[in-house]
Design an enzyme around this catalytic site. Structure first.
Site, PDB file in Angstrom:
ATOM      1  N   ASP A  30      15.763  19.586  26.139  1.00  0.00           N
ATOM      2  CA  ASP A  30      14.756  20.440  26.622  1.00  0.00           C
ATOM      3  C   ASP A  30      15.436  21.551  27.609  1.00  0.00           C
ATOM      4  O   ASP A  30      14.781  21.858  28.617  1.00  0.00           O
ATOM      5  CB  ASP A  30      13.679  19.761  27.459  1.00  0.00           C
ATOM      6  CG  ASP A  30      13.376  18.604  26.550  1.00  0.00           C
ATOM      7  OD1 ASP A  30      13.119  18.687  25.288  1.00  0.00           O
ATOM      8  OD2 ASP A  30      12.972  17.705  27.030  1.00  0.00           O
ATOM      9  N   HIS A  58      13.422  22.971  19.155  1.00  0.00           N
ATOM     10  CA  HIS A  58      13.732  24.327  19.960  1.00  0.00           C
ATOM     11  C   HIS A  58      12.615  25.283  19.644  1.00  0.00           C
ATOM     12  O   HIS A  58      12.326  25.455  18.488  1.00  0.00           O
ATOM     13  CB  HIS A  58      15.220  24.801  19.435  1.00  0.00           C
ATOM     14  CG  HIS A  58      16.117  23.870  19.620  1.00  0.00           C
ATOM     15  ND1 HIS A  58      17.279  23.867  19.090  1.00  0.00           N
ATOM     16  CD2 HIS A  58      16.393  23.031  20.709  1.00  0.00           C
ATOM     17  CE1 HIS A  58      18.368  23.031  19.381  1.00  0.00           C
ATOM     18  NE2 HIS A  58      17.779  22.349  20.448  1.00  0.00           N
ATOM     19  N   GLY A 401      19.202  32.194  32.707  1.00  0.00           N
ATOM     20  CA  GLY A 401      17.988  32.296  32.168  1.00  0.00           C
ATOM     21  C   GLY A 401      16.860  32.491  33.395  1.00  0.00           C
ATOM     22  O   GLY A 401      16.536  31.752  34.161  1.00  0.00           O
TER      23      GLY A 401
END
Length: 413
Positions: A30, A58, A401
């Site tokens: 995850d 995903h 990210g």
């Protein structure tokens, strides 16, 4: 490559061929691997899955469209990519076709190459059957269907004797499988030969997408609360039939905090308001299971351990924006057991449950990072957080990210 020696030219060394870049989870899964693969797949020729089955999940968001992947490599969103599912993957055929159709409706056409998986649902039991040498493979389904049917019946009877209440419509299941034969035949190649040709043909960009993550590895994970395959770097070679010399970059994907689905030891878990805040802000719910994920601070002992096994050449640090609201942020840097520092990640579950995590406390940045597109645009304390992780692990962070979309991935080099 030849050299001349007396009687004529001799081979001086093998031609290694193309390298494959690998994306692996560094925690319990995850971490956002799908997003990293999606980014790298934009100029890839081939994206491969080497282990796991449709227990992996995903999610990738492209142009506000959300794609869910379980068996197909998530890099398949690029219409010019060939998706290759290797021999180490266990395949649930109805699930495979359903997934391909569902995602095809959302996006562009896909070209899929599938090789030697298996045909039963239930990841653990399939790998058990594989290890017991009673499993059925795609090559069995496609060779002699009568022979396949006999073996299927034997296997079904074995399961029925083990689980007396189990009901199997053997003839009905075989009918369904027979219907898949013509559909799947054009997609199937001999995996080892196909991979060898890809490695030694024209220059190609080949990407391997790991499912699950290091701490779920059957050998190196928090056993017995693990998956049934090797989701560390060795699984790439055994799951695709390729030599280690062809492994190129190994990218570890690390979430800026830690999550885990299901039971098992989790030393840095925050079963409190901090954990709840991470869970709600990070929308931490399993793609495959729908279960809430347990949440805690980033545990670098665990990531170091993953690095020892995988040899990461660079890291992708995901979901940094989830930490935007914290006044201070803790990072696990060492473990103590019975007041003694342990320099390694304990293999035994009972010991791991007793671990006392030693934390470093870093100042938070208390501001929105989701609009940052360069490292310099991040708040100073967020930059320090990233540098702290790099220094502790001795591995550079290549991507950060800060949101769900493709654009919210900052590339550092």
């Amino acid at each position: 490559r030849t050299t001349s020696h007396g009687g004529g030219p001799r081979v001086s060394g093998p031609n290694v061929g193309n390298r494959v870049d690998v994306v692996l989870g560094a925690q319990w899964g995850d971490e956002g691997k799908g997003k990293v693969v999606d980014l790298l797949a934009q100029d890839a020729d081939m994206v491969c899955r080497c282990q796991g089955g449709n227990n992996a999940g995903h999610t990738v968001v492209v142009d506000s469209v959300e794609y869910d992947f379980h068996l197909l490599p998530s890099g398949i969103i690029n219409p010019s990519v060939t998706a290759f599912i290797g021999n180490g993957v266990v395949i649930h055929l109805p699930g495979l076709f359903e997934e391909a159709e569902k995602n095809e409706k959302k996006g562009k056409g896909q070209s899929v190459v599938i090789v030697l998986g298996t045909t039963k649902k239930g990841i653990g039991p399939v790998y058990s059957a594989k290890a017991a040498r009673s499993g059925l493979r795609i090559c069995d389904l496609l060779s002699d269907f009568e022979e396949f049917s006999e073996r299927y019946k034997v296997l079904a009877q074995q399961y029925k004797s083990m689980y007396p209440t189990l009901e199997i419509d053997i003839d009905g299941e075989l009918e369904k499988l027979k219907a898949y034969v013509d559909r799947i035949k054009p997609m199937v190649q001999d995996g080892v030969y196909y991979m060898y040709e890809a490695l030694h043909g024209r220059p190609k960009k080949i990407l391997v997408e790991g499912a699950n993550a290091a701490l779920l590895d059957i050998d190196f994970g928090t056993y017995p609360f693990v998956t049934s395959s090797n989701c560390t770097v060795g699984g790439v070679c055994t799951g695709l039939g390729m030599p280690p010399q062809n492994v190129g970059e190994v990218y570890g994907v690390v979430k800026a905090y830690t999550t885990r689905v299901g039971i098992g030891a989790f030393p840095s878990e925050q079963d409190n308001e901090i954990g709840d805040l991470l869970q709600t802000r990070g929308k931490e719910v399993g793609v495959t299971t729908g279960r809430k994920r347990r949440c805690g601070w980033l545990d670098l002992v665990l990531v170091k351990y993953a690095h020892m096994i995988n040899g990461f050449t660079a890291l992708a640090l995901t979901k940094l924006d989830i930490l935007d609201v914290f006044e201070e942020i803790k990072v696990g840097v060492a473990y103590k057991v019975d007041e003694e520092l342990v320099p390694y990640f304990p293999a035994n579950q009972e010991v791991l449950h007793k671990v006392e995590v030693q934390y470093e406390t870093l100042p938070g940045w208390k501001s929105d990072t989701s609009t940052a597109r360069t490292f310099e645009e991040l708040p100073e304390n967020a930059q320090k957080y990233v540098r702290f992780i790099e220094d502790q692990l001795g591995v550079p962070v290549k991507w950060i990210g800060v949101g769900k979309s493709r654009e919210s991935m900052i590339q550092l080099f």
